[in-house]
Design a protein around this motif. Structure first.
Motif, PDB file in Angstrom:
ATOM      1  N   HIS A  35     101.359  11.938  52.896  1.00 35.86           N
ATOM      2  CA  HIS A  35     101.243  13.108  53.767  1.00 35.86           C
ATOM      3  C   HIS A  35     101.929  12.907  55.117  1.00 35.86           C
ATOM      4  N   GLY A  36     102.672  11.821  55.256  1.00 36.75           N
ATOM      5  CA  GLY A  36     103.414  11.580  56.489  1.00 36.75           C
ATOM      6  C   GLY A  36     102.534  11.299  57.694  1.00 36.75           C
ATOM      7  N   LEU A  37     101.349  10.767  57.469  1.00 41.15           N
ATOM      8  CA  LEU A  37     100.436  10.468  58.569  1.00 41.15           C
ATOM      9  C   LEU A  37     100.716   9.067  59.113  1.00 41.15           C
ATOM     10  N   PRO A  38     100.577   8.888  60.410  1.00 40.99           N
ATOM     11  CA  PRO A  38     100.831   7.562  60.984  1.00 40.99           C
ATOM     12  C   PRO A  38      99.740   6.561  60.608  1.00 40.99           C
ATOM     13  N   LEU A  39     100.139   5.326  60.454  1.00 40.98           N
ATOM     14  CA  LEU A  39      99.207   4.221  60.229  1.00 40.98           C
ATOM     15  C   LEU A  39      99.312   3.291  61.425  1.00 40.98           C
ATOM     16  N   VAL A  40      98.168   2.895  61.966  1.00 40.20           N
ATOM     17  CA  VAL A  40      98.156   2.051  63.146  1.00 40.20           C
ATOM     18  C   VAL A  40      97.215   0.877  62.891  1.00 40.20           C
ATOM     19  N   PHE A 104      89.097  -2.881  71.176  1.00 42.25           N
ATOM     20  CA  PHE A 104      90.499  -2.640  70.836  1.00 42.25           C
ATOM     21  C   PHE A 104      90.620  -1.434  69.911  1.00 42.25           C
ATOM     22  N   MET A 105      89.740  -1.349  68.912  1.00 46.07           N
ATOM     23  CA  MET A 105      89.769  -0.202  68.007  1.00 46.07           C
ATOM     24  C   MET A 105      89.501   1.092  68.776  1.00 46.07           C
ATOM     25  N   ALA A 106      88.547   1.057  69.692  1.00 47.94           N
ATOM     26  CA  ALA A 106      88.240   2.245  70.497  1.00 47.94           C
ATOM     27  C   ALA A 106      89.455   2.656  71.334  1.00 47.94           C
ATOM     28  N   ALA A 113      93.924  10.167  69.858  1.00 52.52           N
ATOM     29  CA  ALA A 113      92.891  11.187  69.719  1.00 52.52           C
ATOM     30  C   ALA A 113      93.402  12.617  69.909  1.00 52.52           C
ATOM     31  N   ASP A 114      94.687  12.781  70.215  1.00 54.87           N
ATOM     32  CA  ASP A 114      95.207  14.145  70.328  1.00 54.87           C
ATOM     33  C   ASP A 114      95.286  14.806  68.960  1.00 54.87           C
ATOM     34  N   GLY A 115      95.228  14.019  67.909  1.00 57.09           N
ATOM     35  CA  GLY A 115      95.184  14.527  66.538  1.00 57.09           C
ATOM     36  C   GLY A 115      93.917  14.016  65.879  1.00 57.09           C
ATOM     37  N   SER A 116      93.866  14.119  64.595  1.00 58.67           N
ATOM     38  CA  SER A 116      92.727  13.559  63.863  1.00 58.67           C
ATOM     39  C   SER A 116      92.945  12.071  63.658  1.00 58.67           C
ATOM     40  N   VAL A 117      91.866  11.317  63.685  1.00 55.60           N
ATOM     41  CA  VAL A 117      91.927   9.871  63.518  1.00 55.60           C
ATOM     42  C   VAL A 117      90.887   9.471  62.475  1.00 55.60           C
ATOM     43  N   LEU A 118      91.284   8.602  61.576  1.00 50.78           N
ATOM     44  CA  LEU A 118      90.372   8.026  60.603  1.00 50.78           C
ATOM     45  C   LEU A 118      90.424   6.520  60.773  1.00 50.78           C
ATOM     46  N   LEU A 119      89.302   5.925  61.079  1.00 53.87           N
ATOM     47  CA  LEU A 119      89.209   4.473  61.200  1.00 53.87           C
ATOM     48  C   LEU A 119      88.558   3.941  59.937  1.00 53.87           C
TER      49      LEU A 119
END
Length: 172
Positions: A35-40, A104-106, A113-119
């Motif tokens: 889906h072209g979502l970024p991974l961090v 660090f995760m926070a 956080a300007d988009g949706s984030v899934l941890l």
């Protein structure tokens, strides 16, 4: 393209998995890539964690103002998870590494956080009462949903735990 990228990521996993099982993460990584979502990447290395345990949080750019209830809960969790083979003073040092990882995760969640984030992280990290959410700004914490996974239906019943907003049962 997603499958190729997932293969590249899988190949980058250290021999022996570096302490994590790629097969558990692969479906989520493949879905994000499809889906072209970024991974961090949002963790502190084991080597840095050891240095933080030895030197303290502030020496490595982390917030050293840890509320006593949080440090105590993290340390007691470490003692319990090591079946009492770690004493409380050593567990408090080890808790600093856990707290650094949570901070660090926070920070990474806040930065995206300007988009949706899934941890995707272990239950200890996502706990609302002592994990990553404790280090989020109040507005971001308020809009977060924390889901814990448990290996038994009884543990996943919800039970009014302050740790998770929802709990799901998973196979052992």
């Amino acid at each position: 393209p997603g499958a190729d990228a997932a293969s590249v990521i899988a190949a980058a996993v250290p021999t022996g998995g570096g302490g994590w099982d790629w097969s558990l993460y692969e479906p989520y990584v493949a879905l994000a890539l499809a889906h072209g979502l970024p991974l961090v990447a949002v963790t502190v290395s084991r080597a840095d964690a050891r240095r933080i345990s030895a030197d303290g949080l502030a020496a490595h750019g982390f917030d050293a103002a840890v509320p006593p209830d949080l440090l105590d809960a993290q340390a007691r969790t470490i003692v319990d998870s090591h079946c009492g083979h770690v004493d409380l003073p050593r567990a408090e040092q080890m808790a600093l590494a856990q707290i650094a990882r949570d901070q660090f995760m926070a920070r990474q969640i806040a930065a995206h956080a300007d988009g949706s984030v899934l941890l995707l992280a272990g239950n200890g990290h996502v706990r609302r009462d002592i994990g990553v959410p404790r280090w989020l700004a109040p507005a971001l914490r308020a809009r977060s949903l924390v889901i814990g996974l448990a290996e038994s239906p009884d543990a996943a019943s919800g039970g009014g735990s302050p740790a998770f907003d929802r709990q799901l049962a998973t196979p052992a």
